[in-house]
Scaffold this motif. Structure first.
Motif, PDB file in Angstrom:
ATOM      1  N   GLY A 135      32.089  42.514  27.323  1.00 29.53           N
ATOM      2  CA  GLY A 135      32.335  43.898  27.692  1.00 29.53           C
ATOM      3  C   GLY A 135      33.797  44.121  28.022  1.00 29.53           C
ATOM      4  N   ASP A 136      34.151  45.346  28.377  1.00 28.64           N
ATOM      5  CA  ASP A 136      35.538  45.745  28.606  1.00 28.64           C
ATOM      6  C   ASP A 136      36.144  44.968  29.780  1.00 28.64           C
ATOM      7  OD1 ASP A 136      37.954  47.042  28.630  1.00 28.64           O
ATOM      8  OD2 ASP A 136      37.184  48.860  29.587  1.00 28.64           O
ATOM      9  N   LEU A 137      37.238  44.285  29.519  1.00 27.85           N
ATOM     10  CA  LEU A 137      37.932  43.497  30.540  1.00 27.85           C
ATOM     11  C   LEU A 137      39.299  44.075  30.876  1.00 27.85           C
ATOM     12  CD1 LEU A 137      37.241  39.945  29.033  1.00 27.85           C
ATOM     13  CD2 LEU A 137      35.984  41.043  30.897  1.00 27.85           C
ATOM     14  N   SER A 138      39.623  45.241  30.337  1.00 31.37           N
ATOM     15  CA  SER A 138      40.987  45.757  30.437  1.00 31.37           C
ATOM     16  C   SER A 138      41.433  45.974  31.874  1.00 31.37           C
ATOM     17  CB  SER A 138      41.121  47.057  29.634  1.00 31.37           C
ATOM     18  OG  SER A 138      40.259  48.062  30.153  1.00 31.37           O
ATOM     19  N   ARG A 139      40.489  46.313  32.761  1.00 31.20           N
ATOM     20  CA  ARG A 139      40.889  46.587  34.145  1.00 31.20           C
ATOM     21  C   ARG A 139      40.517  45.451  35.101  1.00 31.20           C
ATOM     22  NH1 ARG A 139      40.192  52.676  36.017  1.00 31.20           N
ATOM     23  NH2 ARG A 139      41.830  51.936  37.427  1.00 31.20           N
ATOM     24  N   LEU A 140      40.218  44.293  34.527  1.00 30.51           N
ATOM     25  CA  LEU A 140      40.042  43.096  35.349  1.00 30.51           C
ATOM     26  C   LEU A 140      41.396  42.736  35.963  1.00 30.51           C
ATOM     27  CD1 LEU A 140      37.659  41.034  35.852  1.00 30.51           C
ATOM     28  CD2 LEU A 140      38.771  39.573  34.148  1.00 30.51           C
ATOM     29  N   ASP A 166      29.359  30.480  33.423  1.00 24.52           N
ATOM     30  CA  ASP A 166      30.543  30.637  34.269  1.00 24.52           C
ATOM     31  C   ASP A 166      31.450  31.729  33.708  1.00 24.52           C
ATOM     32  OD1 ASP A 166      29.742  28.479  35.891  1.00 24.52           O
ATOM     33  OD2 ASP A 166      30.790  27.036  34.620  1.00 24.52           O
ATOM     34  N   ILE A 167      31.651  31.691  32.401  1.00 26.48           N
ATOM     35  CA  ILE A 167      32.497  32.683  31.745  1.00 26.48           C
ATOM     36  C   ILE A 167      31.910  34.079  31.911  1.00 26.48           C
ATOM     37  CG2 ILE A 167      33.378  33.427  29.497  1.00 26.48           C
ATOM     38  CD1 ILE A 167      33.406  30.408  28.727  1.00 26.48           C
ATOM     39  N   SER A 168      30.607  34.190  31.741  1.00 19.87           N
ATOM     40  CA  SER A 168      29.946  35.490  31.878  1.00 19.87           C
ATOM     41  C   SER A 168      30.079  36.021  33.305  1.00 19.87           C
ATOM     42  CB  SER A 168      28.472  35.368  31.493  1.00 19.87           C
ATOM     43  OG  SER A 168      28.342  34.992  30.135  1.00 19.87           O
ATOM     44  N   ALA A 169      30.006  35.119  34.294  1.00 16.00           N
ATOM     45  CA  ALA A 169      30.118  35.548  35.693  1.00 16.00           C
ATOM     46  C   ALA A 169      31.472  36.189  35.961  1.00 16.00           C
ATOM     47  CB  ALA A 169      29.897  34.365  36.626  1.00 16.00           C
ATOM     48  N   LEU A 170      32.521  35.646  35.358  1.00 14.24           N
ATOM     49  CA  LEU A 170      33.838  36.247  35.541  1.00 14.24           C
ATOM     50  C   LEU A 170      33.915  37.587  34.833  1.00 14.24           C
ATOM     51  CD1 LEU A 170      36.849  33.760  35.473  1.00 14.24           C
ATOM     52  CD2 LEU A 170      36.720  35.930  36.648  1.00 14.24           C
ATOM     53  N   GLY A 171      33.287  37.661  33.653  1.00 12.21           N
ATOM     54  CA  GLY A 171      33.268  38.929  32.936  1.00 12.21           C
ATOM     55  C   GLY A 171      32.509  40.008  33.671  1.00 12.21           C
ATOM     56  N   GLU A 172      31.541  39.593  34.502  1.00 13.28           N
ATOM     57  CA  GLU A 172      30.713  40.559  35.245  1.00 13.28           C
ATOM     58  C   GLU A 172      31.332  40.930  36.595  1.00 13.28           C
ATOM     59  OE1 GLU A 172      27.142  38.329  35.524  1.00 13.28           O
ATOM     60  OE2 GLU A 172      26.663  38.512  33.379  1.00 13.28           O
ATOM     61  N   GLN A 190      31.626  44.539  38.026  1.00 16.69           N
ATOM     62  CA  GLN A 190      30.444  45.303  38.427  1.00 16.69           C
ATOM     63  C   GLN A 190      30.307  45.373  39.947  1.00 16.69           C
ATOM     64  OE1 GLN A 190      27.020  43.735  36.357  1.00 16.69           O
ATOM     65  NE2 GLN A 190      28.130  43.640  34.407  1.00 16.69           N
ATOM     66  N   SER A 191      30.558  44.261  40.630  1.00 13.74           N
ATOM     67  CA  SER A 191      30.443  44.248  42.093  1.00 13.74           C
ATOM     68  C   SER A 191      31.778  43.949  42.772  1.00 13.74           C
ATOM     69  CB  SER A 191      29.425  43.199  42.533  1.00 13.74           C
ATOM     70  OG  SER A 191      29.822  41.917  42.083  1.00 13.74           O
ATOM     71  N   ARG A 192      32.776  43.504  41.993  1.00 14.87           N
ATOM     72  CA  ARG A 192      34.129  43.154  42.460  1.00 14.87           C
ATOM     73  C   ARG A 192      34.117  42.022  43.487  1.00 14.87           C
ATOM     74  NH1 ARG A 192      36.851  49.177  42.324  1.00 14.87           N
ATOM     75  NH2 ARG A 192      35.585  49.857  40.563  1.00 14.87           N
ATOM     76  N   SER A 193      33.118  41.208  43.370  1.00 16.07           N
ATOM     77  CA  SER A 193      33.040  39.958  44.119  1.00 16.07           C
ATOM     78  C   SER A 193      32.026  39.083  43.405  1.00 16.07           C
ATOM     79  CB  SER A 193      32.624  40.190  45.578  1.00 16.07           C
ATOM     80  OG  SER A 193      31.312  40.705  45.640  1.00 16.07           O
ATOM     81  N   SER A 194      31.993  37.811  43.771  1.00 15.47           N
ATOM     82  CA  SER A 194      31.069  36.904  43.098  1.00 15.47           C
ATOM     83  C   SER A 194      30.828  35.700  43.989  1.00 15.47           C
ATOM     84  CB  SER A 194      31.634  36.452  41.746  1.00 15.47           C
ATOM     85  OG  SER A 194      30.799  35.503  41.134  1.00 15.47           O
ATOM     86  N   PRO A 247      44.570  47.726  37.537  1.00 13.01           N
ATOM     87  CA  PRO A 247      43.320  46.977  37.641  1.00 13.01           C
ATOM     88  C   PRO A 247      42.431  47.540  38.747  1.00 13.01           C
ATOM     89  CG  PRO A 247      45.195  45.491  37.510  1.00 13.01           C
ATOM     90  CD  PRO A 247      45.746  46.862  37.712  1.00 13.01           C
ATOM     91  N   LEU A 248      41.166  47.179  38.708  1.00 10.68           N
ATOM     92  CA  LEU A 248      40.215  47.530  39.758  1.00 10.68           C
ATOM     93  C   LEU A 248      40.084  46.336  40.690  1.00 10.68           C
ATOM     94  CD1 LEU A 248      37.510  49.289  37.555  1.00 10.68           C
ATOM     95  CD2 LEU A 248      39.263  50.371  38.981  1.00 10.68           C
ATOM     96  N   PHE A 249      40.123  46.596  42.000  1.00  8.04           N
ATOM     97  CA  PHE A 249      40.158  45.518  42.975  1.00  8.04           C
ATOM     98  C   PHE A 249      38.960  45.586  43.920  1.00  8.04           C
ATOM     99  CE2 PHE A 249      44.672  46.530  41.999  1.00  8.04           C
ATOM    100  CZ  PHE A 249      45.043  45.301  41.449  1.00  8.04           C
TER     101      PHE A 249
END
Length: 888
Positions: free
Chosen positions: A35-40, A64-70, A73-77, A360-362
């Protein structure tokens, strides 16, 4: 290091830069699945690329890669990932024990009949010798040569050992003494922003990342390089191919807007940022800077802010790559191919900051208008305690005694000293000496002060220790080294001096007056650390300030003054001279800054690894393993690898443990780890004298970090340590149940003879400060099995785990005070047969002197599965060694 190349998401692509083709792992290609990663955040894009590159299906998975991509959605992990930096940076205080450990690991492999060369760095390692020069001579044209000569005399054994390491280990380079501070050498020369190497016959490009054995490794984040400080233990494991386990971090945005006002420096800005982020609470988090203010923030100012990430508590303070990054790479003389690759790669990967594009979104966002920043200092004991220039006298009052008017005559002079007198004024430390604007401003203040007829007060020990030789080049070219010399700010060395406690002795008449009058005197330094007892044992109040303010306070001679309204002195005609009269304007500074050229950098870094004749003539022992000298008091084979234990499935636990130290809040690694001078009456001093070493030749704890006998005796020996079990400051405790007061080392040895396990109990922010691995190593060698605290600083907690010491945390609402602990209790940690899990709750109990028993639950601060594995093996290096020997 080899690249697994699993690439399940099929992201490997190629790009052209400077006429060369590079392979890379494309974030744009990853977006097709993630999905869109532009504002990561930019920092997380770097971590994501790292996972794509090292995906192997085991240590790094598609999940692991998917978790970073997600993350957006919650801006934490809560996901744990395995991160591999491109390289490691060391300084000599932390580097010597690291090389000692590697040499000991080679011995362990050789004892089993294996090839000792299996113990070898797998990624590039640079060690910069910068922490050993001390300010013995000052305010003299001969100061630099005299201090360097003394440095070589004191450290010949250590330096010969490092030269052996340079020849014995591959992927290991040493920058000799007298070159510069590791962070400034990294900024000006070693870093590339985008790294590249030959893999399977192809050029592979990826972000320049690193970990360093100094907490201020974060300075390189100003250049768009993701890096942070780790303990020496963790860095050694990274060298040997172990990934760094970490939770995907929260990222706090820090938005800058506007411009700094006239007369306000980058130092004032960083002290403001530090105060704001400490109040926010960013421990364990990434901070990423954004906003239109970056368009007006030079690279050197960015590096100043990034440097002090440990002071504001963040893992890093990151500035993304943009046009300013490229300009600095060009200014500092980098290869044009490097700068071409940096821009092409950053643009292709969405890692390029462009004004006007969405930010970016923080996880959270702070904002600062640069125009609101005021001239500031920080102190008297913590870097986050900012005070404005007018507020300094009031801030000083908090540490002055009731009788603050006392004056003590200085023998052999016509002056006396009082509370608040400035006895040390030092332009030092990586934070500011990498910044031409503030360094040139200091020279201009000196020049204008001389023109007005002002002089340094005679009781002030003044020094100039730049972070690189380039600083001297541009000060000389601007005609400003001469006025600095005239005020006593002669060059004393290229290295980290006063900021780490290498301030050298005060002149004896000054020292005597301070001691006899029990005076609260001040140091003013352009550094990043001012913890109690760090700068000098006789200095109780230390203030961080910009280089030009350091010069101003040397003129004033006291911190009991408001320099914004009180004269510094009188000119030759008796008229008052105020700070504003000698403060340079920004146009004047900018004009001189423009004279800094790429040629200066190319000249000074042309032979950066060569060293002078003395360095080149050092004897270099031969052999794959080191020939330890049993008589050496600098370098000894440590006992860490004498035995390798089998990893238990659960937790061994302990009972009948005694409290070695009961400590309060903000206990720093300066309090725990041996640092600074060695007192003759201390356990370390007595040990050295037993070995025939006189006090004049003790050198510092830092220089003897390769000798565990010295270091374990100096652990918890800081003169300002307040152990609530003892009735005096310093490294003392009570041996129980008898209750006799003695040094912490002597008590620990008595407990070891009895077979009694030990615990340390503390308050909040245990282990703040520098990433000193001996704060953990010494704790282990004293027999401490666990540290129970209200909270931990990130690096020290990791170091404890790395040495097999269990970090435990009180649950919310509990503390040593809520439980009325006084240190007389005995503790039990219940054993567990079930496998340990990250962050789980464990059961403890303690028995008071009256026989009453109380149980409590504590949180186990093994935060990741890798940390659990390391702890079970007895530490991270044991884990690596057992893997090499096939014993796990």
């Amino acid at each position: 290091m080899s690249i697994p190349g699993k690439d399940s998401l099929k992201t490997r692509r190629s790009l052209q830069a400077g006429g060369t083709s590079y392979d890379y792992f494309s974030l744009a290609a990853a977006q097709e699945k993630l999905g869109d990663l532009s504002r990561l955040p930019f920092t997380l894009k770097i971590l994501l690329e790292n996972l794509l590159r090292f995906e192997d299906g085991q240590v790094v998975t598609v999940e692991d890669i998917s978790a970073l991509g997600e993350w957006l959605q919650s801006r934490s992990s809560e996901r744990e990932i395995a991160y591999r930096p491109a390289r490691v940076l060391m300084q000599d205080f932390t580097g010597v024990p690291a090389v000692v450990d590697l040499a000991s690991m080679r011995d362990a492999v050789a004892r089993t009949g294996g090839d000792p060369e299996r113990v070898n760095p797998l990624i590039p390692v640079d060690l910069v010798i910068d922490h050993s020069v001390q300010v013995d001579r000052y305010a003299s044209p001969e100061a630099f040569a005299a201090n360097v000569e003394l440095e070589m005399e004191r450290n010949r054994e250590r330096y010969a050992f490092l030269r052996w390491g340079q020849t014995a280990f591959g992927n290991f380079r040493v920058v000799p003494p007298g070159t510069g501070i590791c962070h400034q050498v990294n900024l000006e020369y070693l870093a590339r922003s985008v790294w590249s190497e030959q893999v399977d016959g192809k050029h592979l490009a990826y972000p320049d990342t690193l970990v360093g054995t100094d907490s201020h490794t974060t300075m390189i984040n100003g250049l768009g390089v993701l890096g942070w400080g780790v303990g020496g233990i963790e860095a050694e494991a990274a060298m040997l191919g172990q990934p760094i386990s970490m939770l995907i971090p929260e990222v706090i945005g820090f938005r800058l807007k506007g411009k700094l006002r006239e007369g306000v420096t980058a130092t004032d800005l960083v002290l403001t940022v530090t105060e704001m982020l400490r109040k926010k609470g960013v421990v364990g988090k990434f901070v990423e800077f954004c906003g239109p203010g970056l368009d007006h923030l030079p690279l050197a100012d960015r590096a100043t802010i990034a440097n002090m990430a440990p002071e504001y508590g963040a893992t890093c303070g990151f500035f993304p790559i943009d046009r300013e990054t490229i300009a600095y790479l060009q200014l500092s003389g980098r290869d044009p191919q490097v700068t071409a690759l940096v821009e092409a790669y950053a643009r292709e990967q969405g890692m390029w900051r462009e004004a006007g594009t969405p930010e970016p979104l923080f996880t959270d966002l702070l904002e600062l208008n640069l125009a609101a920043v005021e001239p500031s200092l920080a102190g008297p004991r913590r870097p986050q305690d900012r005070v404005t220039l007018p507020g300094l006298p009031k801030a000083l009052e908090t540490v002055l005694p009731e009788d603050a008017s006392r004056q003590v005559p200085v023998t052999g002079t016509d002056y006396s000293l009082g509370h608040g007198a400035v006895v040390i004024a030092a332009i030092t430390s990586c934070t500011n000496t990498s910044n031409p604007a503030v360094m040139l401003a200091a020279g201009l203040v000196a020049k204008k002060a001389l023109e007005k007829g002002l002089a340094r007060k005679p009781w002030v020990k003044s020094s100039l220790a730049p972070g690189s030789k380039v600083v001297t080049d541009y000060l000389v070219k601007a005609g400003l080294q001469e006025p600095l010399d005239a005020l006593g700010f002669n060059l004393v060395g290229y290295g980290c001096t006063t900021c780490i406690g290498n301030s050298g002795p005060l002149d004896e008449p000054i020292a005597t007056a301070v001691r006899e009058g029990d005076l609260t005197v001040s140091a003013v330094l352009s550094g990043n650390r001012n913890f109690e007892g760090r700068i000098h044992p006789q200095v109780k109040a230390s203030w961080l300030a910009s280089p030009p303010l350091v010069v101003a306070f040397a003129l004033a001679g006291t911190t009991r003054i408001d320099l914004s309204s009180t004269p510094l002195g009188n000119d030759r005609d008796g008229r008052p001279v105020y700070l504003k009269d000698i403060w340079p304007d920004s146009a004047e500074i900018a004009r001189l800054t423009a004279q800094v050229s790429a040629e200066m950098f190319r000249k000074e870094y042309a032979e950066v690894f060569s060293g002078d004749d003395t360095w080149q003539q050092l004897p270099v022992p031969e052999g794959k393993t080191y020939a330890w000298d049993a008589a050496s008091t600098y370098v000894k084979a440590p006992p860490f690898f004498d035995e390798l234990r089998q990893a238990p499935d659960g937790l061994e636990g302990f009972e009948g443990a005694r409290v070695l130290a009961l400590l309060g809040d903000s206990i720093t690694t300066d309090h725990i780890s041996p640092a600074g001078s060695i007192r003759p009456d201390s356990p370390a001093g007595k040990y050295l004298q037993e070995k025939g070493i006189g006090p004049a030749d003790f050198n510092s704890y830092g220089s003897r970090r390769g000798n565990h006998e010295v270091m374990m005796r100096g652990t918890f020996a800081n003169i300002r340590l307040k152990n609530e079990m003892a009735d005096r400051e310093g490294g003392f405790t009570r041996l129980l149940p008898e209750g006799n007061q003695m040094s912490i080392y002597d008590a620990a040895m008595a407990y070891q003879a009895q077979g009694t396990p030990l615990v340390v109990i503390a308050g909040k922010e245990y282990g703040t400060g520098s990433s000193r691995d001996w704060a953990a190593k010494g704790t282990l060698l004293l027999g401490v099995r666990a540290v129970l605290a209200e909270s931990f600083e990130r690096i020290h907690r990791s170091n404890l785990v790395g040495m097999g010491v269990l970090p435990l945390q009180f649950l919310p609402g509990q503390s040593r005070r809520s439980l009325a602990l006084d240190g007389s209790e005995t503790f039990q940690l219940y054993a567990r047969k079930a496998p340990l899990k990250p962050g789980q709750t464990l059961k403890m109990a303690f028995v008071r002197e009256d026989g009453s028993r109380q149980e409590l639950e504590v949180r186990c601060r093994l935060d990741t599965l890798n940390e659990v594995a390391y702890f079970r093996s007895g530490g991270i290096l044991h884990h690596v060694l057992q893997g090499m020997l096939g014993s796990r």
